[in-house]
Structure formats: structure tokens, C-alpha cells
Design an enzyme around this catalytic site. Structure first.
Site, mmCIF file in Angstrom:
data_model
loop_
_atom_site.group_PDB
_atom_site.id
_atom_site.type_symbol
_atom_site.label_atom_id
_atom_site.label_comp_id
_atom_site.label_asym_id
_atom_site.label_seq_id
_atom_site.Cartn_x
_atom_site.Cartn_y
_atom_site.Cartn_z
ATOM 1 N N SER A 1 0.830 -1.197 0.000
ATOM 2 C CA SER A 1 0.000 0.000 0.000
ATOM 3 C C SER A 1 0.865 1.248 0.000
ATOM 4 O O SER A 1 2.064 1.197 0.273
ATOM 5 C CB SER A 1 -0.906 0.009 1.232
ATOM 6 N N ARG A 2 0.234 2.341 -0.327
ATOM 7 C CA ARG A 2 0.876 3.644 -0.128
ATOM 8 C C ARG A 2 0.639 4.082 1.310
ATOM 9 O O ARG A 2 -0.158 3.487 2.031
ATOM 10 C CB ARG A 2 0.316 4.662 -1.111
ATOM 11 N N ALA A 3 1.344 5.136 1.714
ATOM 12 C CA ALA A 3 1.214 5.630 3.074
ATOM 13 C C ALA A 3 -0.234 6.005 3.371
ATOM 14 O O ALA A 3 -0.917 6.600 2.536
ATOM 15 C CB ALA A 3 2.121 6.831 3.280
ATOM 16 N N SER B 1 1.419 7.516 7.519
ATOM 17 C CA SER B 1 2.868 7.517 7.733
ATOM 18 C C SER B 1 3.577 8.378 6.692
ATOM 19 O O SER B 1 2.972 8.787 5.695
ATOM 20 C CB SER B 1 3.401 6.083 7.661
ATOM 21 N N THR C 1 5.624 1.152 1.690
ATOM 22 C CA THR C 1 6.565 0.410 0.853
ATOM 23 C C THR C 1 6.450 0.827 -0.607
ATOM 24 O O THR C 1 7.457 1.004 -1.297
ATOM 25 C CB THR C 1 6.319 -1.105 0.998
ATOM 26 N N ASP D 1 -7.781 2.870 13.198
ATOM 27 C CA ASP D 1 -7.195 1.611 12.753
ATOM 28 C C ASP D 1 -7.567 0.537 13.775
ATOM 29 O O ASP D 1 -6.735 0.087 14.544
ATOM 30 C CB ASP D 1 -5.676 1.751 12.619
#
Length: 533
Positions: free
Chosen positions: A222-224, A227, A231, A284
């Protein structure tokens, strides 16, 4: 070894309840990114708007050439956005209707999503069954929910924690509505971290190590979300990550692995929509986390997964009892879904590596792969241990031998060769880790007194890096110069902030002035955690 792809089943039974002859308007593309929400735009003076009794934020159904899209209506007064006689669609919605600008479309009032009654019951605290979750997830994946309805679902499942059966039902439903890959191999491995730890780019080391060992590792990342880099964001510094599914399959077939963005593969698409709400809310919940991670791994065809749960005072998971509860939930759902799961509880007291931000993290990864003496030892060691656990899934490897095999692959240069092959196959981007393209502006944050670094706040370091522009500005972020246990003298730099724009640097400076994220004290004040490694 080309995988079999199972496409999702769709349900198009829902029909509009507007007039027998829906009103027609000329389609216009409105270049607004509404982030996974379909939005339609209509001028307030449009005759159709007045005649049909539409209201702002009401749900409308748009049809053209057999295509159908549901969208939330925004009413505008500016003819430069849409004129009378036109219907505007946001970028995402326009892509779904798949007809050219100017094409005539019909628009009518839309019925409420079929699953709305199940959503209302969940809001009331009821326990839902598998059919309820299938209906909700299908409507989410097909963009039948507005952002308000999505938020209601996310908050309901966060507030009234899903029981473990419900988490299983949600995971199963999320897999069913997306594409699913079958690689026709008995052993397909992956590694994942629950997140919350800046700089933790172990996947970019684990994948080339295990692929060099010969194991199949189709890593979709996934993208941020909240954060400074995911990755996919960091890999994008080195190579293309938005790959058509056919190209991704070819790369995995030829190189035994990949490091790609999962969004273009349509794996668990409902999860991408839910993330669009969870991100701004910074929610989350454990249930959503388990369903999100396992649905994507199973949809990608993984049979064996190593899961990293870091614990620490400022990590997502703060204590060992919480980590063990989360581990048991992951293990229960994984067992029901028939995926082999190895959960590893790791040290999350500080960021991993030195860099926080896409370019800085890519620099650290390449230094580890090249066995550069400047490489961060903690990133290297953690990646080797995780890769070792995956290698031990190989029936030909004895338990306990994985770490040594992973270390030999890294030290020999085979992991670097594999990474370079993946980069070339995905589409090389120019990058020199000796001269990384960092933001032109920088600022050093210094220790206020003598002592030992006894605490590093993951959340604050991540916040400062995001203020500096990461991940959207790849060269922005934070470069750590001191880690836990290091001595620090008053005036000594603790970390350096990089930014491309003066305003971003000022935001980061103000955040670091309120709290540097570092605690300087005595060695006996350092927090300790008892973890597997």
C-alpha cells in the site's frame, strides 16, 4: 506459472427509483480528485435539478451505454465547473462510466444501498452475519456508499469492536468482491507489518532475499495512510510500482517476486475505499486491520505469511498483552481462511533505520543491499530475521537455518542482483544512494542537554516528516543521526529535516520546536520491551 485470476461477482439488481424517463444531460469531466468517492456536479439553475427535486449530497444514478454509476451530488453556482444542461463527474466517477465528454447521460434519483439496513443495525450495536457483511462490502466496493455512510460503518466497527467471527465474515467478504490470484504453486510467501514504525522498510529487503532463494513472493504493498512513506512510496523512488496486472504476473513469473502498488491489481478493492475514510479519521481498529491485511494477502494468492507486530510506547501496539490479543485474532482468522501465519512480535520503541521519507528510506535499503558500511544495522538485522522466518517455510530448510541462509544471500550480493532485476523489470528510475535527491532545504534539530537518548517518539518523528512534505515530496523527511542508547551532548544534532519548500520546512520546524520527539536522560530511564527480536 501464470496465475489464474478469479474475478469478483457483481450485483446489479439495484435500480433507480426516479422518473420513468430519466432526465438527460451532457457529460463533463471535472478534474477533482475526490479520493475513492464518486461525486456528480450539477448547476443550481439547471432545469433537471429543479424538476427532479435533487438536493445537495443526495444520491443520484447516472447511466450511459449500459454503464451505471452512483454518485453523491454537489450543487454548483459556477458555470466554469458545469453549465446548465451538463452533468459533471469527478475523476474517479468519470473513469467508471467510460464514455467520452459530451456524451448524453441519464440521471435520476438513486435508491439507498441494499445493505443500508444492515449498516443501521450495526450502528445500533447488533452483531452482523456473513450475508450482512457481503452486502455491505459489495456496496462499498461498487461505490454505492457516500463518504458519510462509509464513515458510519468505519466508526461503528471501531466503537463496537467486531467479535472474531465478524472479523472472519468481513475478511471473507472483502476477498469475494475483488480479483483473486492463483499461482498454481503450493508455496507462495509474503511478509507484512501492521505499520506505525517510521523507516521500517524491511519488505524491500525480504522480497529480493526470498526471491533469490527461489520462493515465490508477489509483494503488493500500500501507499502511506498516515505515515511518511509506505513500501510502495519508497519503491517508487527506484522503480515503477503502478503495474497492469498482466505485467505484474509476467514479472513474478520471470523473477519470482515483485514490489508493486496493490491498488492497480484490484485486490480487495473495498479495503482501498475504507482506507480513504480511515486515513483522515486516524482510525485503525484491530478488526478492520486484520480484515484489511489478510484479505489482500489471500487475494494476492499467498499461502504463507510472516506478520510483524512491533510494540513500544509510541507504536500502534503499546503492550505485550495487546500484542498477544491481536496475534490471537490474526491467527484465528488465518486458520479459518486456511493461510499459514507466523506472527513475530518485534521491538517498536524507535524508528527502524536512519531515514524517514521515501528517498531517505530507499537510500537505507540500497545501502543494506550493497553491504555498505553506512547501512543501518537494525534494518539489516530485522530484515534478515524476517526473511529467515519465511525461508523456513521451505520444506527443504531445517528450522533455525533460515537466518544463516538469508545472511548468505545478502552478503553474497545475490539479493542485490535480484533487486536490480526487479527494478529493471518494473521500470527503472534513476537513483544514486550516494547522492540521493533530497530536498534543497534542511534544518538540524539539536539536543538541549547532555545525556543518553532514552526515548524516540515514533508518532512525533512521523508527524515532523509529514509536515516536511513526505511522502508526496519524495526527497522530504527526517534523517536520524542518533538512536536509542546513543550519547548526546547539548547542541549536538539529533536529526536533520529535509524539505523542498520553505513553508513545509517551517511547519516541520514548528512541530519539532514543540516537541523534538527525543528524550535525553540516563541509561536506567530507557524503556525495555520483551520481544522475539
Amino acid at each position: 506459472m501464470s496465475p489464474e485470476i478469479t474475478e469478483p461477482t457483481t450485483n446489479h439488481s439495484q435500480q433507480g427509483n426516479g422518473s420513468a424517463s430519466p432526465a438527460s444531460l451532457a457529460l463533463r469531466r471535472v478534474l477533482i480528485d475526490t479520493y475513492h468517492e464518486n461525486v456528480a456536479y450539477m448547476h443550481r439553475d439547471c432545469e433537471v435539478y429543479r424538476a427532479e427535486g435533487f438536493k445537495a449530497l443526495s444520491k443520484v444514478e447516472i447511466r450511459a451505454n449500459g454503464q451505471r454509476v452512483l454518485a453523491s451530488l454537489n450543487v454548483v453556482d459556477d458555470e466554469t465547473i458545469v453549465a446548465c444542461g451538463q452533468l459533471g463527474l469527478s475523476k474517479a466517477a468519470f473513469a467508471q462510466i467510460d464514455v467520452p465528454e459530451g456524451h448524453t447521460v441519464s440521471v435520476s434519483q438513486a435508491e439507498a444501498p441494499e445493505s443500508i439496513s444492515a449498516l443501521h443495525r450495526k450502528l445500533g450495536g447488533e452483531r452482523l452475519g456473513p450475508d450482512d457483511f457481503r452486502a455491505i462490502v459489495r456496496d462499498i466496493a461498487e461505490h454505492h456508499y457516500s463518504k458519510i455512510e462509509l464513515t458510519a460503518f468505519v466508526v461503528a466497527t471501531h466503537r463496537d469492536e467486531l467479535d472474531r467471527e465478524e472479523v472472519f465474515f468481513l475478511t471473507e467478504a472483502m476477498i469475494e468482491v475483488g480479483r483473486r490470484l492463483d499461482w498454481h504453486e503450493p508455496l507462495v510467501v509474503d511478509k507484512h507489518c501492521i505499520g506505525g514504525l517510521p523507516g521500517n522498510r524491511t519488505s524491500m529487503l525480504v522480497v529480493p532475499i526470498v526471491a533469490a532463494h527461489g520462493m515465490l513472493c508477489p509483494k503488493t504493498s500500500s501507499r502511506a495512510i498516515t505515515s511518511p512513506a509506505g513500501t510502495a512510496d519508497t519503491m517508487e523512488v527506484l522503480a515503477q510500482v503502478e503495474l497492469p496486472i498482466e505485467k505484474l504476473q509476467d514479472i513474478v513469473r520471470n523473477h519470482r517476486g515483485c514490489l508493486a502498488w496493490g491498488g492497480s491489481a484490484n485486490l480487495s478493492p473495498a479495503d482501498d475505499v475504507l482506507i480513504s475514510v480511515e486515513r483522515p479519521l486516524s482510525l485503525d481498529s484491530p478488526g478492520q486491520m486484520v480484515a484489511s491485511i489478510l484479505s489482500k494477502k489471500i487475494a494476492a494468492g499467498s499461502t504463507h505469511l510472516v506478520l510483524d507486530i512491533p510494540i513500544g510506547p509510541t507504536a500502534k501496539v503499546r503492550s505485550m498483552p495487546d500484542a498477544q490479543r491481536l496475534r490471537r485474532l490474526f491467527e484465528y482468522v488465518a486458520r479459518r481462511m486456511k493461510i499459514s501465519l507466523d506472527v513475530v512480535i518485534t521491538d517498536g520503541r524507535q524508528p527502524i533505520g536512519f531515514g524517514v521519507g521515501p528517498v531517505l528510506e530507499a537510500r537505507d535499503v540500497m545501502r543494506v543491499l550493497e553491504n555498505d558500511p553506512r547501512a543501518p544495522i537494525d534494518l539489516r538485522q530485522k530484515a534478515l530475521r524476517l526473511a529467515g522466518r519465511l525461508i523456513e517455510c521451505d520444506p527443504d530448510v531445517r528450522g533455525g537455518d533460515g537466518f544463516a541462509i538469508a545472511r548468505d544471500i545478502l552478503d553474497s550480493g545475490r539479493a542485490l542482483a535480484k533487486m536490480n532485476a526487479l527494478i529493471e523489470a518494473q521500470g527503472t528510475r534513476s537513483f544514486d544512494h550516494n547522492h540521493p535527491p533530497l530536498g534543497a532545504l534542511s534544518l538540524e534539530v539539536r539536543a538541549e542537554r547532555d545525556g543518553i537518548v532514552v526515548g524516540i517518539d515514533n508518532l512525533q518523528i512521523a508527524r515532523i516528516a509529514r509536515f516536511a512534505g513526505a511522502p508526496k515530496v519524495q526527497g522530504s523527511g527526517v534523517d536520524l543521526l542518533c538512536k536509542l542508547g546513543d550519547p548526546a551532548r547539548a547542541g549536538q544534532p539529533l536529526y536533520r529535516i529535509y524539505a523542498a519548500y520553505a513553508s513545509d520546512l517551517e511547519f516541520a520546524r514548528q512541530a519539532s520546536a514543540k516537541s523534538s520527539g527525543y528524550t535525553i536522560g540516563h541509561a536506567d530511564q530507557m524503556s525495555h520491551v520483551f520481544v522475539e527480536f
